[in-house]
Motif scaffolding. Structure first.
Motif, mmCIF file in Angstrom:
data_model
loop_
_atom_site.group_PDB
_atom_site.id
_atom_site.type_symbol
_atom_site.label_atom_id
_atom_site.label_comp_id
_atom_site.label_asym_id
_atom_site.label_seq_id
_atom_site.Cartn_x
_atom_site.Cartn_y
_atom_site.Cartn_z
ATOM 1 N N ALA A 1 0.832 -1.208 0.000
ATOM 2 C CA ALA A 1 0.000 0.000 0.000
ATOM 3 C C ALA A 1 0.865 1.256 0.000
ATOM 4 C CB ALA A 1 -0.930 -0.007 1.207
ATOM 5 N N GLU A 2 1.933 1.253 0.770
ATOM 6 C CA GLU A 2 2.836 2.409 0.784
ATOM 7 C C GLU A 2 3.526 2.587 -0.557
ATOM 8 O OE1 GLU A 2 5.358 1.923 4.234
ATOM 9 O OE2 GLU A 2 3.616 2.022 5.570
ATOM 10 N N LEU A 3 3.891 1.482 -1.199
ATOM 11 C CA LEU A 3 4.497 1.569 -2.524
ATOM 12 C C LEU A 3 3.501 2.161 -3.516
ATOM 13 C CD1 LEU A 3 6.781 1.069 -4.514
ATOM 14 C CD2 LEU A 3 6.028 -1.325 -4.665
ATOM 15 N N VAL A 4 2.258 1.727 -3.462
ATOM 16 C CA VAL A 4 1.210 2.268 -4.332
ATOM 17 C C VAL A 4 1.082 3.780 -4.107
ATOM 18 C CG1 VAL A 4 -1.295 2.290 -4.721
ATOM 19 C CG2 VAL A 4 -0.073 0.110 -4.601
ATOM 20 N N GLU A 5 1.131 4.199 -2.846
ATOM 21 C CA GLU A 5 1.009 5.618 -2.526
ATOM 22 C C GLU A 5 2.232 6.406 -2.993
ATOM 23 O OE1 GLU A 5 0.135 5.379 1.648
ATOM 24 O OE2 GLU A 5 -1.905 4.677 1.246
ATOM 25 N N VAL A 6 3.420 5.837 -2.846
ATOM 26 C CA VAL A 6 4.644 6.490 -3.326
ATOM 27 C C VAL A 6 4.573 6.679 -4.840
ATOM 28 C CG1 VAL A 6 7.132 6.101 -3.702
ATOM 29 C CG2 VAL A 6 6.146 5.793 -1.432
ATOM 30 N N LEU A 7 3.916 5.755 -5.522
ATOM 31 C CA LEU A 7 3.757 5.847 -6.977
ATOM 32 C C LEU A 7 2.647 6.820 -7.371
ATOM 33 C CD1 LEU A 7 4.199 2.068 -7.837
ATOM 34 C CD2 LEU A 7 5.867 3.910 -8.175
ATOM 35 N N ASP A 8 2.104 7.517 -6.380
ATOM 36 C CA ASP A 8 1.114 8.580 -6.572
ATOM 37 C C ASP A 8 -0.295 8.072 -6.870
ATOM 38 O OD1 ASP A 8 0.678 11.287 -6.244
ATOM 39 O OD2 ASP A 8 0.898 11.734 -8.373
ATOM 40 N N PHE A 9 -0.643 6.956 -6.246
ATOM 41 C CA PHE A 9 -2.004 6.436 -6.293
ATOM 42 C C PHE A 9 -2.539 6.401 -4.861
ATOM 43 C CE2 PHE A 9 0.169 4.503 -9.888
ATOM 44 C CZ PHE A 9 -0.735 4.663 -10.925
ATOM 45 N N ARG A 10 -3.839 6.470 -4.717
ATOM 46 C CA ARG A 10 -4.441 6.289 -3.391
ATOM 47 C C ARG A 10 -4.611 4.796 -3.151
ATOM 48 N NH1 ARG A 10 -9.552 7.877 -2.674
ATOM 49 N NH2 ARG A 10 -9.967 7.744 -4.882
ATOM 50 N N SER A 11 -4.596 4.409 -1.876
ATOM 51 C CA SER A 11 -4.806 2.991 -1.573
ATOM 52 C C SER A 11 -5.615 2.841 -0.294
ATOM 53 C CB SER A 11 -3.469 2.259 -1.435
ATOM 54 O OG SER A 11 -2.807 2.662 -0.261
ATOM 55 N N GLU A 12 -6.288 1.718 -0.199
ATOM 56 C CA GLU A 12 -6.963 1.304 1.024
ATOM 57 C C GLU A 12 -6.453 -0.088 1.330
ATOM 58 O OE1 GLU A 12 -11.166 1.947 1.598
ATOM 59 O OE2 GLU A 12 -11.178 3.372 -0.081
ATOM 60 N N ARG A 13 -6.220 -0.349 2.604
ATOM 61 C CA ARG A 13 -5.667 -1.631 3.024
ATOM 62 C C ARG A 13 -6.778 -2.537 3.560
ATOM 63 N NH1 ARG A 13 -2.296 2.580 4.170
ATOM 64 N NH2 ARG A 13 -0.076 2.279 3.938
ATOM 65 N N PHE A 14 -6.710 -3.797 3.164
ATOM 66 C CA PHE A 14 -7.631 -4.811 3.673
ATOM 67 C C PHE A 14 -6.809 -6.039 4.014
ATOM 68 C CE2 PHE A 14 -10.166 -2.101 0.968
ATOM 69 C CZ PHE A 14 -11.327 -1.927 1.699
ATOM 70 N N LEU A 15 -7.054 -6.608 5.177
ATOM 71 C CA LEU A 15 -6.312 -7.792 5.601
ATOM 72 C C LEU A 15 -7.087 -9.081 5.372
ATOM 73 C CD1 LEU A 15 -4.709 -6.457 8.905
ATOM 74 C CD2 LEU A 15 -3.622 -6.749 6.669
ATOM 75 N N SER A 16 -8.319 -8.966 4.877
ATOM 76 C CA SER A 16 -9.071 -10.182 4.564
ATOM 77 C C SER A 16 -9.909 -9.965 3.318
ATOM 78 C CB SER A 16 -9.979 -10.599 5.730
ATOM 79 O OG SER A 16 -11.190 -9.874 5.728
ATOM 80 N N ALA A 17 -10.075 -11.029 2.577
ATOM 81 C CA ALA A 17 -10.867 -10.986 1.355
ATOM 82 C C ALA A 17 -12.322 -10.649 1.666
ATOM 83 C CB ALA A 17 -10.762 -12.327 0.624
ATOM 84 N N ARG B 1 -13.540 -8.903 4.116
ATOM 85 C CA ARG B 1 -13.667 -7.488 4.473
ATOM 86 C C ARG B 1 -13.681 -6.621 3.206
ATOM 87 N NH1 ARG B 1 -15.883 -3.659 6.620
ATOM 88 N NH2 ARG B 1 -14.650 -2.005 7.514
ATOM 89 N N PHE B 2 -12.807 -6.937 2.259
ATOM 90 C CA PHE B 2 -12.797 -6.197 0.999
ATOM 91 C C PHE B 2 -14.132 -6.352 0.281
ATOM 92 C CE2 PHE B 2 -12.196 -6.159 -3.627
ATOM 93 C CZ PHE B 2 -11.782 -4.844 -3.795
ATOM 94 N N LEU B 3 -14.636 -7.572 0.197
ATOM 95 C CA LEU B 3 -15.897 -7.806 -0.507
ATOM 96 C C LEU B 3 -17.066 -7.071 0.158
ATOM 97 C CD1 LEU B 3 -15.492 -11.575 -1.414
ATOM 98 C CD2 LEU B 3 -15.408 -9.610 -2.985
ATOM 99 N N GLU B 4 -17.012 -6.941 1.485
ATOM 100 C CA GLU B 4 -18.055 -6.186 2.192
ATOM 101 C C GLU B 4 -18.054 -4.715 1.780
ATOM 102 O OE1 GLU B 4 -17.120 -6.858 6.292
ATOM 103 O OE2 GLU B 4 -18.023 -8.855 6.311
ATOM 104 N N GLU B 5 -16.893 -4.186 1.456
ATOM 105 C CA GLU B 5 -16.744 -2.774 1.091
ATOM 106 C C GLU B 5 -16.890 -2.530 -0.415
ATOM 107 O OE1 GLU B 5 -16.123 -0.143 3.226
ATOM 108 O OE2 GLU B 5 -16.377 -1.556 4.890
ATOM 109 N N LEU B 6 -16.812 -3.579 -1.204
ATOM 110 C CA LEU B 6 -16.793 -3.437 -2.656
ATOM 111 C C LEU B 6 -18.165 -3.087 -3.213
ATOM 112 C CD1 LEU B 6 -15.216 -3.659 -5.313
ATOM 113 C CD2 LEU B 6 -15.735 -6.112 -5.305
ATOM 114 N N GLU B 7 -18.167 -2.054 -4.030
ATOM 115 C CA GLU B 7 -19.339 -1.646 -4.797
ATOM 116 C C GLU B 7 -18.843 -1.307 -6.200
ATOM 117 O OE1 GLU B 7 -20.807 1.823 -2.835
ATOM 118 O OE2 GLU B 7 -21.227 0.755 -0.979
ATOM 119 N N PRO B 8 -19.694 -1.445 -7.209
ATOM 120 C CA PRO B 8 -19.258 -1.048 -8.550
ATOM 121 C C PRO B 8 -18.761 0.397 -8.540
ATOM 122 C CG PRO B 8 -21.347 -2.203 -8.659
ATOM 123 C CD PRO B 8 -21.058 -1.971 -7.196
#
Length: 114
Positions: A12-28, A30-37
């Motif tokens: 995630a920090e590498l993604v941010e250093v590359l000038d992108f925003r990121s959100e961290r998820f430690l479980s699949a 949890r990510f699916l709960e947050e995922l919307e089109p």
């Protein structure tokens, strides 16, 4: 996404250093709960995680957000793993440790940024 908190933070920090925003998820799940089109532009995920592997996560994420680019990262670089990633429709498959230039190139390609 990575089940290893330190690896998740590093990517995630590498993604941010590359000038992108990121959100961290430690479980699949949890990510699916947050995922919307249209909520996320790209998913960067480990392949081997407890509970739900990255490939199942990719399939489920694609059902919720069709067209979501997926970049898999893994310590396991073998033909079977790469073939599974391709079957899920991965935009890219990168090996750990993730090379910053390769990640940038593949993020730009996945997001159609020249």
């Amino acid at each position: 996404m990575d089940d290893d908190a330190s690896m998740c933070d590093a990517i995630a920090e590498l993604v941010e250093v590359l000038d992108f925003r990121s959100e961290r998820f430690l479980s699949a799940l949890r990510f699916l709960e947050e995922l919307e089109p249209e909520r996320f532009d790209c998913l960067v995920s480990d392949v081997r995680m407890p509970g739900m592997d990255g490939f199942e996560l990719g399939r489920r994420a694609s059902a919720i957000a069709p067209g979501l680019p997926i970049i898999f990262v893994s310590s396991f670089d073998d033909e079977v793993t790469r073939s599974q990633a391709a079957r899920v429709g991965a935009a890219a498959f990168l090996c750990k440790p993730v090379d910053a230039d390769a990640l940038l190139e593949n993020l730009n390609a996945a997001l159609d940024r020249g």
